[in-house]
Design an enzyme around this catalytic site. Structure first.
Site, short mmCIF file in Angstrom:
data_model
loop_
_atom_site.label_atom_id
_atom_site.label_comp_id
_atom_site.label_asym_id
_atom_site.label_seq_id
_atom_site.Cartn_x
_atom_site.Cartn_y
_atom_site.Cartn_z
CG PHE A 115 -1.87 -1.20 1.25
CD1 PHE A 115 -3.05 -1.20 0.52
CD2 PHE A 115 -1.54 -2.33 1.98
CE1 PHE A 115 -3.90 -2.29 0.52
CE2 PHE A 115 -2.39 -3.44 2.00
CZ PHE A 115 -3.57 -3.41 1.27
NE ARG A 158 0.68 7.66 1.20
CZ ARG A 158 0.75 8.56 2.18
NH1 ARG A 158 0.08 9.67 2.12
NH2 ARG A 158 1.52 8.34 3.24
CE LYS A 194 -2.50 -2.20 -4.49
NZ LYS A 194 -1.40 -1.42 -4.06
CG ASN A 234 -4.97 1.15 -5.05
OD1 ASN A 234 -4.71 1.66 -3.97
ND2 ASN A 234 -4.02 0.73 -5.88
N GLY A 260 -3.88 10.11 -11.40
CA GLY A 260 -3.04 9.48 -12.41
C GLY A 260 -2.12 8.48 -11.73
CB CYS A 311 -1.43 2.51 -8.29
SG CYS A 311 0.32 2.25 -7.98
C1 UGA Z 1 -1.66 4.72 -4.64
C2 UGA Z 1 -2.21 4.42 -3.23
O1 UGA Z 1 -2.39 5.64 -2.51
C3 UGA Z 1 -1.28 3.49 -2.47
O2 UGA Z 1 -1.87 3.15 -1.22
C4 UGA Z 1 -1.07 2.22 -3.28
O3 UGA Z 1 -0.17 1.34 -2.66
C5 UGA Z 1 -0.52 2.60 -4.63
O4 UGA Z 1 -1.42 3.49 -5.30
C6 UGA Z 1 -0.34 1.31 -5.41
O5 UGA Z 1 -1.32 0.65 -5.70
O6 UGA Z 1 0.82 0.88 -5.61
P1 UGA Z 1 0.17 6.44 -5.63
O7 UGA Z 1 -0.30 5.99 -6.98
O8 UGA Z 1 1.63 6.53 -5.36
O9 UGA Z 1 -0.45 5.45 -4.49
O10 UGA Z 1 -0.39 7.89 -5.42
P2 UGA Z 1 -1.47 8.66 -4.51
O11 UGA Z 1 -0.76 9.54 -3.57
O12 UGA Z 1 -2.45 7.73 -3.97
O13 UGA Z 1 -2.14 9.59 -5.62
C7 UGA Z 1 -2.76 9.03 -6.77
C8 UGA Z 1 -3.35 10.12 -7.64
O14 UGA Z 1 -4.51 10.66 -7.03
C9 UGA Z 1 -2.43 11.30 -7.93
O15 UGA Z 1 -2.53 11.66 -9.29
C10 UGA Z 1 -2.97 12.40 -7.03
O16 UGA Z 1 -2.71 13.68 -7.55
C11 UGA Z 1 -4.44 12.09 -7.04
N1 UGA Z 1 -5.17 12.58 -5.85
C12 UGA Z 1 -4.89 12.09 -4.61
C13 UGA Z 1 -6.15 13.54 -6.00
O17 UGA Z 1 -6.45 14.01 -7.12
N2 UGA Z 1 -6.83 13.98 -4.90
C14 UGA Z 1 -6.57 13.49 -3.67
O18 UGA Z 1 -7.24 13.94 -2.71
C15 UGA Z 1 -5.58 12.53 -3.51
#
Ligand code: UGA
Length: 457
Positions: free
Chosen positions: A152, A154, A204, A208, A257, A260
């Site tokens: 999990f 980030r 998982k 997500n 984006g 994941c």
């Molecule tokens: C995500 C999950 O948060 C992790 O828990 C998981 O392990 C991971 O995918 C995975 O499956 O490997 P990650 O892709 O690194 O992690 O990024 P996030 O921080 O979750 O952000 C994902 C996207 O959502 C980004 O583009 C971010 O800008 C966007 N986002 C996030 C929003 O638009 N609004 C929010 O409030 C939060």
């Protein structure tokens, strides 16, 4: 088995594998990492880290004596009995996860057999554990057991997420296998969810998909806010104080984006479809996310009319801050869409070198934000890198042909920017023309209906 003494194997030193290896080494384990990419293994053996992740380089350096890299399965399997699998599972053309790399690993391990536990960290469709066991048994590898232990992490916060997780999920058929894997996390203070393999696999995907749903939900609320003069930031704050909702993942913007969410939401939808269930909600989550990027272009058109021969500066290209990852970044779609409207696009991102970039054909990647904004008729903040908050915006205003700024992440101080002479517009922040006709975007007409030019101020 004495896992604290015998090294842990990690197969695949991409993002997840490398972070996991470094963190297990930090917890005191010896770790042998295997990758089929010889260059990558040679680089890592020489201390060169192929990815950017805050704190990773130091963690690898600090634990160098407990980490070793190899390309040889013989080498790995003679040393390790517990093997974490962290290879890529990219989307296939059908939307299913492509498991060819997982199958390759299973084949290599099955060939050598032995008494081992294969621990799946990669995100794999529910049911994969069963298929892998079938493959192992069919090849006579009866001593190889299987555990699901999804990650999990980030990007940008991966080390903290590994060492201080909200939970550790362990799905095992044989409780002893689960005990062995749980013991490897000694030193990590978190609830441990012990369950079956398919349930762990589903935790998982469901996590997500739920987080992606939260983002698309707040983005739709933002779009409604614009029509009624409400401010989504305060709406999110007010919602988030309800402990049943929580404050996280309610940041409205141009959508999610990365490597994941887009892949996993699509894969879960596909998985449901394959088993005869039409997951309606996820269709909407995906569609809202796609349209959200186009909404920003519609906002520019609403202010400027045609974008033909206008210059637009993009601030930020990575899918979020603190990463160099461009996979499924909103910037890729935005840059292409803007050029499709006839605009010239300049861009700046602290992690993307100046010049041309294969993922951004026709876009000039600049060496500074100022360069990207010079003579621009509009700017879009795409990624909320902290350095953009610290920009000398008054100076930037002078550089631009027209000081129109669409904040795709609601990350900047709109009032201060308006006071500095910008036409500032966030998403769902009531800065835009209230009741403006962006309806065509949310109803799926991607070119937008708006044509009236002219700013509010
Ligand atoms: C995500 C999950 O948060 C992790 O828990 C998981 O392990 C991971 O995918 C995975 O499956 O490997 P990650 O892709 O690194 O992690 O990024 P996030 O921080 O979750 O952000 C994902 C996207 O959502 C980004 O583009 C971010 O800008 C966007 N986002 C996030 C929003 O638009 N609004 C929010 O409030 C939060």
């Amino acid at each position: 088995m004495g896992e604290r003494q015998s090294p842990i194997g990690v197969i695949g030193v991409g993002y997840v594998g490398l972070v996991s290896a470094a963190c297990f080494a930090h917890l005191g384990h010896s770790v042998v990492c295997l990758d089929v990419d010889e260059e990558r293994v040679a680089a890592l053996s020489a201390g060169v880290i192929p990815i950017y992740e805050p704190g990773l380089e130091k963690l690898l350096e600090d634990n160098r004596e407990r980490l070793r890299f190899t390309t040889s399965y013989g080498d790995l399997l003679s040393a390790c009995r517990v093997l974490f699998v962290a290879v890529d599972t990219p989307p296939s053309p059908s939307g299913d996860a492509d498991l060819s790399r997982v199958r390759q690993v299973v084949g290599e391990v099955a060939e050598r057999g032995g008494d081992r536990i294969l621990v799946m960290k990669s995100t794999v469709p529910v049911g994969t554990g069963g298929h892998v066991l079938h493959q192992l048994r069919a090849r006579g590898a009866d001593g190889v057991h299987y555990v699901s232990n999804p990650e999990f992490l980030r990007e940008g916060a991966a080390i903290q997420d590994f060492l201080e997780p909200d939970r550790v999920v362990i799905g095992a058929t044989d409780p002893e296998d689960g005990d062995r894997i749980e013991a490897l996390y000694r030193g990590v203070d978190a609830p441990v969810v012990r369950t079956s393999v398919p349930t762990a696999e589903m935790i998982k995907y469901a996590s997500n998909a739920f987080l992606a749903t939260k983002i698309s939900f707040i983005n739709e609320i933002a779009n409604v806010c614009e029509g009624v003069g409400a401010d989504v930031r305060t709406v999110a704050e007010g919602m988030g104080l309800d402990h049943r909702i929580g404050p996280h993942f309610l940041q409205a913007g141009i959508g999610y984006g990365g490597s994941c969410f887009p892949k996993d939401v699509q894969a879960l939808k596909q998985l449901a479809g394959n088993s005869g269930y039409h997951f309606q909600l996820l269709n909407a989550v995906i569609e809202v996310n796609q349209l959200q990027k186009r909404r920003v272009v519609a906002k520019l058109k609403q202010r400027l009319g045609s974008l033909h021969e206008l210059r637009v500066g993009l601030l930020g290209l990575t899918f979020k801050p603190n990463t160099d990852d461009l996979r499924e970044a909103a910037s890729i779609v935005l840059a292409a869409r803007l050029q499709g409207e006839g605009a010239t696009v300049g861009a700046y991102d602290p992690m993307v070198p100046a010049g041309a970039h294969p993922q951004f054909p026709g876009v000039t990647i600049c060496g500074s934000p100022e360069e990207a904004l010079r003579d621009a008729d509009a700017a879009i903040l795409v990624t909320e890198w902290p350095e953009f908050q610290r920009l000398d915006w008054a100076a930037c205003r002078e550089l631009m042909a027209r000081p129109l700024l669409v904040d795709g992440r609601n990350a900047l101080d709109g009032e201060a920017l308006a006071a500095a002479g910008f036409e500032y517009e966030g998403l769902g922040t009531a800065d835009g023309p209230v009741g403006g006709d962006l309806e065509s975007v949310s109803s799926g007409r991607p070119d937008g209906a708006a044509s009236s030019a002219g700013g509010r101020r």
